[in-house]
Write a protein that holds these residues in place. Structure first.
Motif, PDB file in Angstrom:
ATOM      1  N   ALA D   7       9.097  -9.476  22.825  1.00 51.69           N
ATOM      2  CA  ALA D   7       7.686  -9.900  22.735  1.00 51.69           C
ATOM      3  C   ALA D   7       7.623 -11.429  22.714  1.00 51.69           C
ATOM      4  CB  ALA D   7       6.996  -9.241  21.545  1.00 51.69           C
ATOM      5  N   TRP D   8       6.790 -12.002  21.799  1.00 54.35           N
ATOM      6  CA  TRP D   8       6.651 -13.469  21.885  1.00 54.35           C
ATOM      7  C   TRP D   8       7.896 -14.210  21.424  1.00 54.35           C
ATOM      8  CZ3 TRP D   8       7.273 -15.446  17.159  1.00 54.35           C
ATOM      9  CH2 TRP D   8       6.718 -14.804  16.037  1.00 54.35           C
ATOM     10  N   VAL D   9       8.777 -13.577  20.699  1.00 56.21           N
ATOM     11  CA  VAL D   9      10.051 -14.227  20.354  1.00 56.21           C
ATOM     12  C   VAL D   9      10.843 -14.466  21.657  1.00 56.21           C
ATOM     13  CG1 VAL D   9      12.211 -14.028  19.063  1.00 56.21           C
ATOM     14  CG2 VAL D   9      10.072 -13.127  18.080  1.00 56.21           C
ATOM     15  N   ARG D  10      10.859 -13.438  22.491  1.00 54.41           N
ATOM     16  CA  ARG D  10      11.494 -13.548  23.806  1.00 54.41           C
ATOM     17  C   ARG D  10      10.841 -14.657  24.636  1.00 54.41           C
ATOM     18  NH1 ARG D  10       9.311 -11.550  28.018  1.00 54.41           N
ATOM     19  NH2 ARG D  10       8.140  -9.896  26.948  1.00 54.41           N
ATOM     20  N   GLU D  25      27.568 -15.669   8.667  1.00 51.57           N
ATOM     21  CA  GLU D  25      27.993 -14.443   7.989  1.00 51.57           C
ATOM     22  C   GLU D  25      26.880 -13.452   7.698  1.00 51.57           C
ATOM     23  OE1 GLU D  25      28.228 -16.014   3.407  1.00 51.57           O
ATOM     24  OE2 GLU D  25      30.096 -15.912   4.612  1.00 51.57           O
ATOM     25  N   ASP D  26      25.633 -13.915   7.806  1.00 48.60           N
ATOM     26  CA  ASP D  26      24.539 -12.958   7.605  1.00 48.60           C
ATOM     27  C   ASP D  26      23.346 -13.350   8.468  1.00 48.60           C
ATOM     28  OD1 ASP D  26      23.375 -15.082   6.309  1.00 48.60           O
ATOM     29  OD2 ASP D  26      23.672 -14.270   4.295  1.00 48.60           O
ATOM     30  N   VAL D  27      22.293 -12.548   8.394  1.00 48.40           N
ATOM     31  CA  VAL D  27      21.128 -12.777   9.246  1.00 48.40           C
ATOM     32  C   VAL D  27      20.499 -14.128   8.946  1.00 48.40           C
ATOM     33  CG1 VAL D  27      18.799 -11.964   9.795  1.00 48.40           C
ATOM     34  CG2 VAL D  27      20.670 -10.308   9.557  1.00 48.40           C
ATOM     35  N   ALA D  28      20.393 -14.476   7.671  1.00 50.95           N
ATOM     36  CA  ALA D  28      19.769 -15.753   7.292  1.00 50.95           C
ATOM     37  C   ALA D  28      20.512 -16.922   7.910  1.00 50.95           C
ATOM     38  CB  ALA D  28      19.726 -15.889   5.768  1.00 50.95           C
ATOM     39  N   SER D  29      21.861 -16.896   7.846  1.00 54.52           N
ATOM     40  CA  SER D  29      22.607 -18.035   8.395  1.00 54.52           C
ATOM     41  C   SER D  29      22.588 -18.016   9.923  1.00 54.52           C
ATOM     42  CB  SER D  29      24.028 -18.083   7.835  1.00 54.52           C
ATOM     43  OG  SER D  29      24.725 -16.888   8.091  1.00 54.52           O
ATOM     44  N   LEU D  30      22.439 -16.815  10.528  1.00 52.44           N
ATOM     45  CA  LEU D  30      22.296 -16.759  11.995  1.00 52.44           C
ATOM     46  C   LEU D  30      20.991 -17.434  12.418  1.00 52.44           C
ATOM     47  CD1 LEU D  30      22.970 -15.843  14.863  1.00 52.44           C
ATOM     48  CD2 LEU D  30      21.991 -13.600  14.304  1.00 52.44           C
ATOM     49  N   ILE D  31      19.916 -17.148  11.682  1.00 42.89           N
ATOM     50  CA  ILE D  31      18.628 -17.767  12.023  1.00 42.89           C
ATOM     51  C   ILE D  31      18.713 -19.285  11.863  1.00 42.89           C
ATOM     52  CG2 ILE D  31      16.216 -18.010  11.319  1.00 42.89           C
ATOM     53  CD1 ILE D  31      16.266 -14.996  10.639  1.00 42.89           C
ATOM     54  N   LEU D  37      19.530 -24.718  17.858  1.00 45.06           N
ATOM     55  CA  LEU D  37      19.953 -24.679  19.262  1.00 45.06           C
ATOM     56  C   LEU D  37      18.964 -25.339  20.199  1.00 45.06           C
ATOM     57  CD1 LEU D  37      21.560 -21.132  19.731  1.00 45.06           C
ATOM     58  CD2 LEU D  37      22.644 -23.311  19.122  1.00 45.06           C
ATOM     59  N   GLY D  38      17.746 -25.620  19.694  1.00 45.25           N
ATOM     60  CA  GLY D  38      16.774 -26.265  20.580  1.00 45.25           C
ATOM     61  C   GLY D  38      15.366 -26.026  20.089  1.00 45.25           C
ATOM     62  N   PRO D  39      14.407 -26.803  20.644  1.00 46.09           N
ATOM     63  CA  PRO D  39      13.015 -26.686  20.193  1.00 46.09           C
ATOM     64  C   PRO D  39      12.421 -25.299  20.458  1.00 46.09           C
ATOM     65  CG  PRO D  39      13.191 -28.127  22.114  1.00 46.09           C
ATOM     66  CD  PRO D  39      14.588 -27.849  21.660  1.00 46.09           C
ATOM     67  N   ASN D  40      12.881 -24.617  21.513  1.00 45.46           N
ATOM     68  CA  ASN D  40      12.365 -23.276  21.788  1.00 45.46           C
ATOM     69  C   ASN D  40      12.755 -22.328  20.654  1.00 45.46           C
ATOM     70  OD1 ASN D  40      15.016 -23.742  22.657  1.00 45.46           O
ATOM     71  ND2 ASN D  40      14.958 -22.040  24.131  1.00 45.46           N
ATOM     72  N   TYR D  41      13.989 -22.425  20.190  1.00 49.75           N
ATOM     73  CA  TYR D  41      14.428 -21.589  19.066  1.00 49.75           C
ATOM     74  C   TYR D  41      13.694 -21.994  17.787  1.00 49.75           C
ATOM     75  CZ  TYR D  41      18.392 -19.928  21.889  1.00 49.75           C
ATOM     76  OH  TYR D  41      19.172 -19.368  22.854  1.00 49.75           O
ATOM     77  N   ALA D  42      13.586 -23.301  17.570  1.00 46.26           N
ATOM     78  CA  ALA D  42      12.908 -23.777  16.363  1.00 46.26           C
ATOM     79  C   ALA D  42      11.474 -23.257  16.327  1.00 46.26           C
ATOM     80  CB  ALA D  42      12.924 -25.308  16.324  1.00 46.26           C
ATOM     81  N   ASP D  43      10.829 -23.255  17.495  1.00 47.49           N
ATOM     82  CA  ASP D  43       9.450 -22.758  17.578  1.00 47.49           C
ATOM     83  C   ASP D  43       9.413 -21.253  17.275  1.00 47.49           C
ATOM     84  OD1 ASP D  43       6.730 -22.588  18.162  1.00 47.49           O
ATOM     85  OD2 ASP D  43       7.114 -22.202  20.289  1.00 47.49           O
ATOM     86  N   ALA D  44      10.317 -20.505  17.884  1.00 49.59           N
ATOM     87  CA  ALA D  44      10.316 -19.041  17.696  1.00 49.59           C
ATOM     88  C   ALA D  44      10.514 -18.668  16.226  1.00 49.59           C
ATOM     89  CB  ALA D  44      11.402 -18.397  18.554  1.00 49.59           C
ATOM     90  N   PHE D  45      11.363 -19.439  15.547  1.00 50.11           N
ATOM     91  CA  PHE D  45      11.688 -19.090  14.162  1.00 50.11           C
ATOM     92  C   PHE D  45      10.944 -19.950  13.136  1.00 50.11           C
ATOM     93  CE2 PHE D  45      15.392 -17.467  16.529  1.00 50.11           C
ATOM     94  CZ  PHE D  45      15.401 -16.155  16.079  1.00 50.11           C
ATOM     95  N   ALA D  46       9.879 -20.622  13.568  1.00 48.54           N
ATOM     96  CA  ALA D  46       9.183 -21.563  12.683  1.00 48.54           C
ATOM     97  C   ALA D  46       8.591 -20.838  11.457  1.00 48.54           C
ATOM     98  CB  ALA D  46       8.078 -22.283  13.454  1.00 48.54           C
ATOM     99  N   ASP D  47       8.067 -19.632  11.663  1.00 48.21           N
ATOM    100  CA  ASP D  47       7.435 -18.899  10.560  1.00 48.21           C
ATOM    101  C   ASP D  47       8.147 -17.564  10.387  1.00 48.21           C
ATOM    102  OD1 ASP D  47       5.896 -17.521   8.779  1.00 48.21           O
ATOM    103  OD2 ASP D  47       4.036 -17.650   9.939  1.00 48.21           O
TER     104      ASP D  47
END
Lengths: 148, 81, 148, 81
Positions: D7-10, D25-31, D37-47
């Motif tokens: 969806a919009w994450v994609r 080692e876990d989901v939190a550290s993966l996020i 990795l870049g502004p696109n990722y930062a935007d996707a995971f902003a909230d």
């Protein structure tokens, strides 16, 4: 609220009935109930008798009551009469609403009251034996859940 | 008065419909009258706990008043759906 | 309990799905729910995306859970994906049981959890605008009614 | 590690799938890793309140441990039915 009530010998087309209910595009949710003749033992025929005119009037009253309790856009009730075989469909109650909970509630309400109020009677033929199906007290209890 | 019988009430009485003008004033007295019309009626109405009544196509109790133009139906508890 | 779960682009045939559910003759009661794309304003297309494999697995878990809570003879879930138009059907949940109350309850349970657990996402196109449909908190509340 | 976006994450990240072997080692550290990795990722995971996670196709929380063979999916709250 669009209301369709039909008592008929013929089977019904579920696709058609649900399409008619949603044709105006107002409803996102349709709860449908179908009752079927079970295949059990030597049951060969189920014959349904009803009280013409009273049946339609009684169902119309129940549908109107459902319409005051829940926000519905349409209700369709089709009840078959005459001679049915195991596997045949007996009844359809389909309720359309913008809200799925309202659709579910109203559909179950209508089935519960149909079972206790609408003048239909079922006679089973098993081999050479014919007997009238007995009314079930559990159906009265189901209807009482909804208050009066 | 137009009388209708359904399901096993119809079978026991041996007819589905009849016109009568009995000297009765309510459902209870109509039933008492009918029970005297013959053994078939007496049999049909032997156990009133198994009989339901509609007057002018609405469910009715034993105390409902009746007039000569009324349609009265007798039947077992319903089993549709 | 007979279970059928399908994710597909095509529409479904309600008569066929209900007939398949009752073919073994065990069930006298089928509660079906259909979700429909409403006709509203300038909504032109609803596009459904999902997470293949997880969707089927998640729905299978929900159906199995329903089967532990109610005595069911069969459950069919068909969910469409891809591009739908106003008036199109989105989802079918049909539940067969010997008892109508069980069928109704299980069908509503499955819809409530489908709304909160199954990985589908809807994107609306309105004129030139595309936007993702927001998850509704009322759906979470509906699912919570059933306990965990 | 196989990462999937829906969806919009994609749409924000600009891809539906990728293979990474991040030192997490876990989901939190993966996020936390992905956001760098870049502004696109930062935007996707902003909230993060708008992000849901599945690990090996089951809904998962931020504290779920991850291994190199895991499939991790990120997506908005679901809107099916």
């Amino acid at each position: 609220m669009q209301t369709r009530i039909r008592i008929q010998r013929e089977d019904f087309d579920l696709n058609r009935e649900v399409a008619d209910l949603t044709a105006n595009g107002e409803a996102g949710a349709v709860s449908s109930f179908t009752g079927h003749v079970r295949k059990e033992g030597n049951l060969s025929t189920l014959t349904l008798e009803h009280y013409p005119h009273m049946t339609e009037a009684e169902i119309a009253r129940l549908v109107a009551e459902a319409g005051t309790r829940w926000p519905l856009t349409g209700v369709t009730v089709v009840h078959r009469v005459g001679s049915l075989k195991p596997g045949d469909r007996i009844v359809l109650v389909a309720v359309a609403s913008q809200h799925r909970h309202a659709a579910f509630q109203a559909c179950e309400f209508l089935m519960d009251y149909l079972k206790t109020q609408a003048p239909f009677w079922k006679e089973e033929a098993r081999g050479e034996q014919h007997h009238w199906v007995e009314h079930r007290n559990s159906d009265d209890d189901a209807a009482k859940r909804w208050g009066s | 008065m137009n009388l209708l019988y359904f399901a096993w009430v119809r079978q026991k009485i041996g007819k589905s419909e009849e016109q009568l003008t009995p000297p009765v004033e309510d459902v209870a007295s109509l039933i008492a009258h009918l029970k005297n019309l013959g053994p078939n009626y007496a049999d049909a109405f032997a156990d009133l706990s198994r009989i339901r009544v509609a007057v002018n196509q609405r469910h009715a109790g034993l105390d409902v008043k009746l007039g000569p133009q009324d349609e009265v139906a007798f039947f077992p508890p319903v089993t549709g759906g």
